[in-house]
Scaffold this active site. Structure first.
Site, PDB file in Angstrom:
ATOM      1  N   LYS A 198       0.864  -1.183   0.000  1.00 46.27           N
ATOM      2  CA  LYS A 198       0.000   0.000   0.000  1.00 46.27           C
ATOM      3  C   LYS A 198       0.899   1.231   0.000  1.00 46.27           C
ATOM      4  CE  LYS A 198      -3.720   2.337   2.484  1.00 46.27           C
ATOM      5  NZ  LYS A 198      -4.609   2.308   3.666  1.00 46.27           N
ATOM      6  N   ARG A 208     -10.480  10.345   0.951  1.00 47.77           N
ATOM      7  CA  ARG A 208     -10.431  11.082   2.211  1.00 47.77           C
ATOM      8  C   ARG A 208     -11.643  11.992   2.359  1.00 47.77           C
ATOM      9  NH1 ARG A 208      -3.818  11.531   2.014  1.00 47.77           N
ATOM     10  NH2 ARG A 208      -3.529   9.333   2.583  1.00 47.77           N
ATOM     11  N   ARG A 219       1.315  10.045   5.620  1.00 47.66           N
ATOM     12  CA  ARG A 219       1.517   8.701   6.165  1.00 47.66           C
ATOM     13  C   ARG A 219       2.771   8.045   5.597  1.00 47.66           C
ATOM     14  NH1 ARG A 219      -4.673   8.129   5.075  1.00 47.66           N
ATOM     15  NH2 ARG A 219      -5.539   8.735   7.099  1.00 47.66           N
ATOM     16  N   GLU A 235       7.100  -6.980   1.158  1.00 45.74           N
ATOM     17  CA  GLU A 235       5.975  -6.783   2.071  1.00 45.74           C
ATOM     18  C   GLU A 235       4.948  -7.914   1.914  1.00 45.74           C
ATOM     19  OE1 GLU A 235       5.194  -4.747   4.448  1.00 45.74           O
ATOM     20  OE2 GLU A 235       6.234  -2.842   4.195  1.00 45.74           O
ATOM     21  N   LYS A 250      -2.111  -1.643  -3.711  1.00 47.72           N
ATOM     22  CA  LYS A 250      -2.977  -0.461  -3.713  1.00 47.72           C
ATOM     23  C   LYS A 250      -2.114   0.784  -3.765  1.00 47.72           C
ATOM     24  CE  LYS A 250      -6.389   1.890  -0.799  1.00 47.72           C
ATOM     25  NZ  LYS A 250      -7.112   1.895   0.493  1.00 47.72           N
ATOM     26  N   SER A 276      -9.914   5.606  -5.277  1.00 48.24           N
ATOM     27  CA  SER A 276     -10.818   6.719  -5.556  1.00 48.24           C
ATOM     28  C   SER A 276     -10.287   7.681  -6.611  1.00 48.24           C
ATOM     29  CB  SER A 276     -11.104   7.475  -4.262  1.00 48.24           C
ATOM     30  OG  SER A 276      -9.899   7.969  -3.683  1.00 48.24           O
ATOM     31  N   TYR A 315     -15.112   0.876  -7.472  1.00 45.47           N
ATOM     32  CA  TYR A 315     -16.385   1.545  -7.236  1.00 45.47           C
ATOM     33  C   TYR A 315     -17.365   1.309  -8.378  1.00 45.47           C
ATOM     34  CZ  TYR A 315     -13.601   3.682  -3.610  1.00 45.47           C
ATOM     35  OH  TYR A 315     -12.782   3.856  -2.508  1.00 45.47           O
TER      36      TYR A 315
END
Length: 331
Positions: A198, A208, A219, A235, A250, A276, A315
């Site tokens: 990610k 967000r 982050r 990972e 992602k 998004s 989506y």
């Protein structure tokens, strides 16, 4: 004498039937998962301005969302909660009466096995500082203290009825911690989806808005550096070793190379999240008349599938599922 081609690769492109026959990759509704936003305290669905066609839903609407998704034949829904109150430790995430856990319970009853109910397991939607974990005294995210809360979240979500837990916080050791918590509490049957690769991405912007993020700063100390690909594979391999049932890349489109590398190395299913920003770019460009909306959607999904995704969170899941069931060409 005219020299003609000995190989005519166009032959298998001449008709829709030939193209279907020669297609190397296919997409079916069961390979799609719909992200769903549930907001506490609202009485009707509220459109998200930055994500045309996507809404925050009240708890009372979740059964209908599940029914629509199940009727379309998609593989599942991924639920995100938007609480009315947030605090420094994200206490709403572990509260059985918190909005996310209540939504899971409603969805599980409505689904009745027709699709999988998946839950986002992260603190960012529940903390007043917007980070994915607890903060240490110096303001940094405390990895190990956060793991204890993640384990509690996992048990709460499993108890509410989730089939799959989406570990999206990018804390080191999160899979092992949640797996141990689930197994100790009698939920060995609940699957873990690890958001393994990610990235700290600008493409999360509209999301967000959807979860009304309170994040200040960024982050980058725990989400991945966009410059790194080998690290994404590492990972995923670490998460698999800790017990992940599925691993995730992602965002999807900016990281198709990482998706392909992880797919080549993984011995568990590999999923991708069409986030998004990817969604919004296509929707807004299509609204401006710059691209063919349906072809762009189909092409983007086929590209993610071709790179190695077994399942795609998108989506457009329900809409595209209807296209597929009708036999429509995606691109």
């Amino acid at each position: 004498m005219t020299s003609f081609p000995t190989r005519r690769l166009r032959r298998l492109r001449g008709t829709p039937a030939l193209r279907r026959l020669a297609a190397e990759h296919h997409l079916v509704p069961s390979q799609l998962v719909l992200p769903v936003f549930v907001k506490e305290g609202i009485t009707s669905s509220q459109p998200i301005a930055s994500m045309p066609g996507v809404s925050q839903h009240p708890l009372d609407a979740i059964a209908d969302v599940v029914d629509e998704a199940a009727a379309a034949g998609i593989g599942g829904i991924m639920i995100f909660g938007v609480p009315a109150v947030r605090d420094a430790v994200g206490s709403g995430a572990t509260d059985p009466d918190g909005i996310l856990n209540r939504a899971i319970a409603v969805a599980a009853r409505a689904a009745a096995g027709r699709l999988t109910v998946q839950a986002d397991l992260c603190l960012d939607e529940f903390t007043d500082h917007g980070h994915c974990g607890l903060l240490a005294a110096d303001g940094s995210v405390d990895n190990d203290a956060t793991l204890e809360v993640y384990a509690e979240m996992g048990v709460a979500q499993a108890r509410a009825g989730a089939d799959v837990l989406g570990l999206s916080g990018m804390m080191d050791g999160q899979v092992a911690a949640v797996r141990a918590g689930l197994d100790a509490a009698g939920f060995a049957h609940v699957a873990i989806l690890a958001y393994s690769a990610k990235y700290a991405s600008a493409f999360y912007g509209p999301f967000r808005d959807a979860v009304e993020s309170t994040l200040q700063g960024d982050r980058r100390t725990y989400q991945m550096d966009p410059a790194n690909a080998r690290e994404g594979v590492e990972e995923a391999l670490v998460d698999i070793a800790e017990g992940a049932d599925v691993v995730m890349v992602k965002p999807a489109m900016p990281y198709l190379d990482v998706l392909a590398r992880v797919s080549d190395r993984s011995n568990v299913p590999v999923w991708a999240y069409q986030v998004s920003g990817e969604y919004a770019m296509i929707e807004h460009a299509a609204a401006a008349g710059l691209i063919d909306r349906e072809r762009a959607i189909g092409e983007s999904l086929l590209g993610i599938r071709r790179a190695g995704a077994d399942v795609i969170l998108t989506y457009w899941a329900v809409e595209v599922a209807h296209w597929l069931r009708a036999g429509k060409e995606l691109a």
